[in-house]
Write a protein that holds these residues in place. Structure first.
Motif, short mmCIF file in Angstrom:
data_model
loop_
_atom_site.label_atom_id
_atom_site.label_comp_id
_atom_site.label_asym_id
_atom_site.label_seq_id
_atom_site.Cartn_x
_atom_site.Cartn_y
_atom_site.Cartn_z
N THR A 162 0.85 -1.19 0.00
CA THR A 162 0.00 0.00 0.00
C THR A 162 0.88 1.24 0.00
O THR A 162 1.93 1.28 0.65
N GLU A 237 -3.86 1.52 -3.33
CA GLU A 237 -4.80 1.29 -2.24
C GLU A 237 -5.13 -0.20 -2.18
O GLU A 237 -4.95 -0.92 -3.17
N ASP A 239 -7.87 -1.71 -2.42
CA ASP A 239 -8.85 -2.09 -3.44
C ASP A 239 -8.25 -2.15 -4.84
O ASP A 239 -8.93 -2.59 -5.78
N ASP A 240 -7.00 -1.73 -5.00
CA ASP A 240 -6.35 -1.81 -6.31
C ASP A 240 -5.86 -3.22 -6.62
O ASP A 240 -5.35 -3.47 -7.73
#
Length: 379
Positions: A162, A237, A239-240
């Motif tokens: 992250t 992030e 969610d990536d």
């Protein structure tokens, strides 16, 4: 000419026009040519008439390799119109007619073949047909090889942390001799909407879920050379985490100035894992090995190499060096560096190997958090 005589002439012309069903003004039109399409692509040709009073639409072609030979393709009124060379394709609807309006129809040919090149003629006779030439129009089609190349210049898997940046590269080019443009899109495999698209007119747009990050400059699509396109995520992030691929379309401008998509291809995918530094340390080799394209320290977790980002490498190098120098193969744990377990070399192994390279015993989570907080604050 006297007025009464002139009136009779106009009246006669009106009567002739009425009884001819408008044939005097009837004409047929097709797209201007020449047209270029790729092998395997779909051809769509419209045929418009100035009057809806048409008995049938009939398409024929004169092959480029035999221009003096006329081959009947398909008719809107006669099921037996097609020549044998096209009959199977007509029966299984790889070739078909679409009635767009009362005065317009479209010829569709799926999966074009090299032999489909030639002059295409639309013949739309009127019930009051008088002159053949008044009811047909033609356009020339050239079928070119599909030479579009789309390739992702990234490994099949990447594991990043992250807040790390991500850059994926896509190579797009074609060997066609025609002047063409490309549109390039980046996708996640779990979404039908593109992240970003560079259109054939060099306009960048973002899919709905990614517009905010694109406007903030957090994700970008950059053309860095004539054939190379980058997807850049400035700070990852959680969610990536997804599988990414690029898709490109080759476009050609037809004589009527419209852009036509010749062919579309997509690359293989790169799966991107996004993890937090702490989860990587706590998980060790039991979770997954990290393969990063950056300078990294290899730490042996049960004989499995794990790559770590440079900010953690610096920290762990110091920890391991301290473990080795202070413990010096002693079969004990170093109290000053609770992340290390210096249990000493195993029987039969070389005595000059640093014991800190053996599986570490993870310290209490508070110690790990404190150490990682210090390292991350220095990035």
């Amino acid at each position: 000419m006297s007025p009464p005589h002139r009136d009779r002439v106009w009246l006669l012309a009106a009567v002739l026009l009425l009884y001819s069903g408008g044939a005097l003004s009837h004409h047929v039109s097709v797209p201007p040519g020449p047209l270029y399409r790729t092998e395997g692509s779909t051809l769509s040709l419209w045929c418009n008439t100035s009057s809806p009073s048409v008995a049938a639409y009939e398409w024929s072609m004169f092959p480029a390799h035999s221009p003096g030979r006329k081959l009947q393709i398909v008719s809107s009124a006669d099921p037996g119109f097609s020549y044998a060379v096209f009959r199977d394709r007509v029966l299984d609807r790889r070739i078909y007619l679409e009635r767009a309006t009362e005065a317009s129809t479209r010829l569709h040919m799926l999966r074009l073949q090299k032999e489909d090149a030639g002059e295409y003629e639309c013949y739309a006779p009127s019930p009051t047909l008088r002159y053949y030439r008044s009811y047909c129009a033609s356009v020339t089609l050239t079928v070119i090889p599909d030479s579009l190349h789309v390739s992702l210049l990234s490994p099949q898997e990447l594991t990043l942390y992250t807040d790390d940046p991500l850059t994926l590269s896509c190579e797009v080019f074609s060997r066609t001799e025609q002047h063409t443009h490309f549109s390039v899109s980046w996708y996640r495999q779990d979404s039908a909407q593109p992240l970003l698209t560079l259109s054939e007119l060099s306009v960048v747009s973002a899919g709905s879920p990614y517009k905010k990050r694109h406007q903030a400059g957090e994700i970008r699509l950059e053309k860095v050379s004539a054939i190379l396109y980058h997807l850049i995520v400035s700070s990852l992030e959680p969610d990536d985490q997804a599988k990414y691929y690029c898709q490109a379309t080759e476009w050609i401008q037809d004589p009527d100035k419209t852009w036509y998509p010749l062919t579309t291809k997509r690359s293989h995918g790169t799966r991107v894992h996004v993890v937090s530094p702490r989860s990587a340390l706590l998980g060790g080799a039991a979770v997954f090995p990290l393969f990063l394209q950056k300078h990294s320290l290899e730490i042996i977790y049960t004989k499995m190499a794990v790559g770590l980002p440079s900010r953690l490498c610096t920290f762990l190098e110091a920890v391991l060096s301290n473990c080795c120098s202070k413990s010096a193969f002693e079969n004990k744990r170093n109290p000053e560096n609770p992340l290390c377990d210096v249990s000493g070399p195993q029987p039969g192994e070389e005595p000059n190997r640093c014991p800190a390279l053996y599986p570490p015993v993870i310290a209490p989570s508070s110690d790990v958090d404190n150490a990682l907080h210090h390292v991350i604050s220095m990035k």
